[in-house]
Design a protein around this motif. Structure first.
Motif, PDB file in Angstrom:
ATOM      1  N   THR A   1       0.778  -1.157  -0.033  1.00 54.21           N
ATOM      2  CA  THR A   1       0.074   0.126   0.159  1.00 54.21           C
ATOM      3  C   THR A   1       0.978   1.239  -0.022  1.00 54.21           C
ATOM      4  O   THR A   1       0.306   2.191  -0.234  1.00 54.21           O
ATOM      5  CB  THR A   1      -0.781  -0.013   1.290  1.00 54.21           C
ATOM      6  OG1 THR A   1       0.013  -0.071   2.487  1.00 54.21           O
ATOM      7  CG2 THR A   1      -2.089  -1.163   1.179  1.00 54.21           C
TER       8      THR A   1
ATOM      9  N   GLU B   1      -5.294   7.976  -2.172  1.00 53.73           N
ATOM     10  CA  GLU B   1      -5.840   7.567  -0.607  1.00 53.73           C
ATOM     11  C   GLU B   1      -6.260   6.309  -0.874  1.00 53.73           C
ATOM     12  O   GLU B   1      -7.408   5.885  -1.526  1.00 53.73           O
ATOM     13  CB  GLU B   1      -7.010   8.717  -0.448  1.00 53.73           C
ATOM     14  CG  GLU B   1      -6.637   9.932   0.102  1.00 53.73           C
ATOM     15  CD  GLU B   1      -5.942   9.883   1.323  1.00 53.73           C
ATOM     16  OE1 GLU B   1      -6.087   9.012   2.029  1.00 53.73           O
ATOM     17  OE2 GLU B   1      -5.014  11.114   1.400  1.00 53.73           O
TER      18      GLU B   1
ATOM     19  N   LYS C   1      -7.797   4.392   0.991  1.00 52.08           N
ATOM     20  CA  LYS C   1      -9.108   4.033   1.974  1.00 52.08           C
ATOM     21  C   LYS C   1     -10.304   4.387   0.867  1.00 52.08           C
ATOM     22  O   LYS C   1     -11.570   4.251   0.968  1.00 52.08           O
ATOM     23  CB  LYS C   1      -9.190   4.930   3.011  1.00 52.08           C
ATOM     24  CG  LYS C   1      -8.521   4.059   4.242  1.00 52.08           C
ATOM     25  CD  LYS C   1      -8.710   5.217   5.423  1.00 52.08           C
ATOM     26  CE  LYS C   1      -7.570   4.727   6.610  1.00 52.08           C
ATOM     27  NZ  LYS C   1      -7.850   5.431   7.846  1.00 52.08           N
ATOM     28  N   GLU C   2      -9.966   5.279  -0.128  1.00 55.95           N
ATOM     29  CA  GLU C   2     -10.944   5.827  -1.169  1.00 55.95           C
ATOM     30  C   GLU C   2     -10.851   4.882  -2.455  1.00 55.95           C
ATOM     31  O   GLU C   2     -11.582   5.282  -3.607  1.00 55.95           O
ATOM     32  CB  GLU C   2     -10.379   7.219  -1.619  1.00 55.95           C
ATOM     33  CG  GLU C   2     -10.570   8.196  -0.490  1.00 55.95           C
ATOM     34  CD  GLU C   2     -12.015   8.397  -0.113  1.00 55.95           C
ATOM     35  OE1 GLU C   2     -12.948   8.316  -0.710  1.00 55.95           O
ATOM     36  OE2 GLU C   2     -12.142   8.635   1.128  1.00 55.95           O
ATOM     37  N   SER C   3     -10.329   3.618  -2.340  1.00 57.11           N
ATOM     38  CA  SER C   3     -10.485   2.520  -3.449  1.00 57.11           C
ATOM     39  C   SER C   3     -11.964   1.945  -3.136  1.00 57.11           C
ATOM     40  O   SER C   3     -11.879   1.445  -2.102  1.00 57.11           O
ATOM     41  CB  SER C   3      -9.321   1.595  -3.342  1.00 57.11           C
ATOM     42  OG  SER C   3      -8.146   2.361  -3.631  1.00 57.11           O
TER      43      SER C   3
ATOM     44  N   GLU D   1      -9.627  -5.537   3.300  1.00 58.67           N
ATOM     45  CA  GLU D   1     -11.143  -5.128   3.381  1.00 58.67           C
ATOM     46  C   GLU D   1     -11.209  -4.131   4.575  1.00 58.67           C
ATOM     47  O   GLU D   1     -12.141  -3.278   4.304  1.00 58.67           O
ATOM     48  CB  GLU D   1     -12.123  -6.421   3.684  1.00 58.67           C
ATOM     49  CG  GLU D   1     -12.157  -7.351   2.426  1.00 58.67           C
ATOM     50  CD  GLU D   1     -13.123  -8.583   2.935  1.00 58.67           C
ATOM     51  OE1 GLU D   1     -13.637  -8.799   4.089  1.00 58.67           O
ATOM     52  OE2 GLU D   1     -13.173  -9.539   2.107  1.00 58.67           O
ATOM     53  N   LYS D   2     -10.520  -4.289   5.734  1.00 64.97           N
ATOM     54  CA  LYS D   2     -10.664  -3.332   6.715  1.00 64.97           C
ATOM     55  C   LYS D   2     -10.351  -2.048   6.273  1.00 64.97           C
ATOM     56  O   LYS D   2     -10.746  -0.880   6.736  1.00 64.97           O
ATOM     57  CB  LYS D   2     -10.506  -3.818   7.981  1.00 64.97           C
ATOM     58  CG  LYS D   2     -10.890  -5.253   8.616  1.00 64.97           C
ATOM     59  CD  LYS D   2     -10.349  -5.996   9.941  1.00 64.97           C
ATOM     60  CE  LYS D   2     -11.127  -6.971  10.549  1.00 64.97           C
ATOM     61  NZ  LYS D   2     -10.232  -7.547  11.415  1.00 64.97           N
ATOM     62  N   THR D   3      -9.106  -2.101   5.557  1.00 60.96           N
ATOM     63  CA  THR D   3      -8.492  -0.932   5.433  1.00 60.96           C
ATOM     64  C   THR D   3      -9.102   0.092   4.418  1.00 60.96           C
ATOM     65  O   THR D   3      -9.257   1.107   4.643  1.00 60.96           O
ATOM     66  CB  THR D   3      -6.924  -1.360   4.785  1.00 60.96           C
ATOM     67  OG1 THR D   3      -6.250  -2.413   5.929  1.00 60.96           O
ATOM     68  CG2 THR D   3      -6.210  -0.118   4.586  1.00 60.96           C
ATOM     69  N   ILE D   4      -9.640  -0.367   3.464  1.00 63.61           N
ATOM     70  CA  ILE D   4     -10.277   0.217   2.644  1.00 63.61           C
ATOM     71  C   ILE D   4     -11.751   0.434   2.376  1.00 63.61           C
ATOM     72  O   ILE D   4     -12.551   0.992   1.964  1.00 63.61           O
ATOM     73  CB  ILE D   4     -10.084  -0.316   1.159  1.00 63.61           C
ATOM     74  CG1 ILE D   4     -10.680  -1.694   0.717  1.00 63.61           C
ATOM     75  CG2 ILE D   4      -8.547  -0.380   0.696  1.00 63.61           C
ATOM     76  CD1 ILE D   4     -10.621  -1.907  -0.680  1.00 63.61           C
ATOM     77  N   LYS D   5     -12.465  -0.484   3.859  1.00 61.09           N
ATOM     78  CA  LYS D   5     -13.747  -0.246   3.897  1.00 61.09           C
ATOM     79  C   LYS D   5     -14.893  -0.770   2.929  1.00 61.09           C
ATOM     80  O   LYS D   5     -15.640  -0.107   2.550  1.00 61.09           O
ATOM     81  CB  LYS D   5     -14.153   0.931   4.322  1.00 61.09           C
ATOM     82  CG  LYS D   5     -13.426   1.504   5.548  1.00 61.09           C
ATOM     83  CD  LYS D   5     -13.762   2.763   6.319  1.00 61.09           C
ATOM     84  CE  LYS D   5     -13.042   3.099   7.486  1.00 61.09           C
ATOM     85  NZ  LYS D   5     -13.265   4.448   8.010  1.00 61.09           N
ATOM     86  N   SER D   6     -14.175  -1.727   2.144  1.00 61.83           N
ATOM     87  CA  SER D   6     -14.802  -2.428   1.044  1.00 61.83           C
ATOM     88  C   SER D   6     -15.106  -3.943   1.155  1.00 61.83           C
ATOM     89  O   SER D   6     -14.133  -4.596   1.619  1.00 61.83           O
ATOM     90  CB  SER D   6     -14.394  -1.772  -0.109  1.00 61.83           C
ATOM     91  OG  SER D   6     -14.896  -2.650  -1.418  1.00 61.83           O
TER      92      SER D   6
END
Length: 370
Positions: A240, A248, A250-252, A279-284
């Motif tokens: 990363t 960013e 997290k904005e993926s 999954e936790k890092t990018i909140k997706s």
């Protein structure tokens, strides 16, 4: 994967040429001198009628005119040399007159083939002329609109404190490494106990503005302790921070975890810890992952692919800078035009003054005669 590689312009051809030892493809340019440096059989000089092999001189509109006139001949050339392929990757510079005009080419490729068309674009550097930055701001949105995904390359990020000229070959090899890992997806058949990725995983991930990141662990036989779950997560974290351009994370909206290395170090759990962490890092929840037991590799590597990137200060800065420079150029042209008009008016006034002086002398001489 079975990509068809297309290099466009000087910068794009240099990067694409590295892949043509392993993948099918071709090189395109409007500059005959640039193409002469490459020994590939599959190369095409475009724009002969317009520029006679002399290039576009960073003129973006001229580049678009060239592609518009030769779009069908390029597709015919591709049809002559292509075998089965999964997708098309177009490599070019965003700042070049030929490379920046690839939105016209990509549009035609999308019309001619069912496969995905991706663009790998080299961003203008701080060491480049201002014209390249202006070209970037003019072409970026058009290319993003036409391509299935755009993967920017930031040479200023990758050069690592060296001048761009000195580090260019090293940067190109680094780009080759990143994409070679991506292109290995789909080469290996899944067997019991493995979680092997397929081409569709890449297609489902790359979208809009996208990027790749890479983390590498050097395996030293007899000395390395490979604790896969923890190590793979650590390598994902490293990846990363080692992306091809800054954005960013997290904005993926999407991501893909590719764990590759010697088969003895991979098992079904290889990519799962990193995938859960990401999954936790990018909140997706749209994070895919899998393993590539590659006999070509001696090290353990984690490659991350990000899709649907929504925020990058670097892209915003370059785009706004290009617009500002273009406005400055526009105003400079207006000021220069006003200056020329004032200069012309001054010359006319000087001549008018001389004419009045001549008229005055004539009138005075008439009065003296009377």
């Amino acid at each position: 994967m079975r990509p068809f590689i297309i290099g466009v312009g000087k910068a794009g051809c240099k990067v694409a040429d590295l892949f043509l030892n392993y993948h099918q493809g071709m090189l395109l340019d409007s500059d005959a001198t640039t193409l002469s440096f490459f020994t590939r059989a599959n190369k095409l000089l475009i724009g002969k009628k317009l520029v006679d092999g002399n290039g576009t001189g960073k003129n973006l509109e001229l580049g678009r005119e060239i592609f518009d006139g030769e779009r069908y001949s390029i597709v015919e050339k591709i049809d002559e040399i292509k075998k089965d392929f999964d997708c098309i990757f177009v490599f070019s510079s965003f700042g070049g007159g030929t490379g920046g005009a690839v939105d016209v080419l990509i549009e035609e490729l999308k019309n001619s083939y069912l496969e995905q068309v991706y663009h790998v674009g080299i961003l203008p550097s701080e060491e480049d002329p201002e014209k390249l930055i202006m070209n970037f701001s003019d072409c970026f949105k058009d290319i993003v609109r036409q391509a299935d995904a755009v993967l920017p390359i930031d040479n200023d990020l990758l050069k690592e404190r060296m001048s761009l000229r000195v580090s260019l070959n090293k940067i190109n090899k680094k780009v080759f490494h990143y994409f070679s890992n991506l292109f290995e997806v789909g080469e290996y058949v899944s067997t019991l106990g493995t979680n092997v990725l397929g081409v569709q995983d890449v297609i489902n991930t790359l979208e809009g503005v996208s990027s790749l990141g890479l983390g590498v662990y050097e395996i030293i036989r007899g000395k390395s302790y490979v604790d896969k779950p923890e190590l793979v997560v650590a390598l994902a974290g490293e990846a990363t921070s080692r992306t091809l351009f800054p954005f960013e994370i997290k904005e993926s909206q999407k991501a893909l975890v590719i764990v590759s290395g010697p088969k003895r170090y991979l098992d079904f759990l290889g990519s799962i810890p990193a995938r859960l962490w990401l999954e936790k890092t990018i909140k997706s929840s749209e994070v895919r992952g899998g393993d590539i037991p590659s006999p070509k590799k001696e090290d353990l590597e984690v490659t991350l692919a990000f899709g649907g990137i929504r925020k990058s200060d670097r892209l915003r800065y370059l785009y706004q800078l290009g617009k500002m420079l273009k406005s400055k150029e526009k105003y400079s042209e207006k000021i220069a035009l006003i200056y020329e008009k004032m200069k012309s008016a001054k010359e006319k006034l000087v001549q008018l003054d001389k004419d009045f002086e001549e008229i005055y002398k004539n009138l005075k001489s008439i009065g003296e005669e009377q």
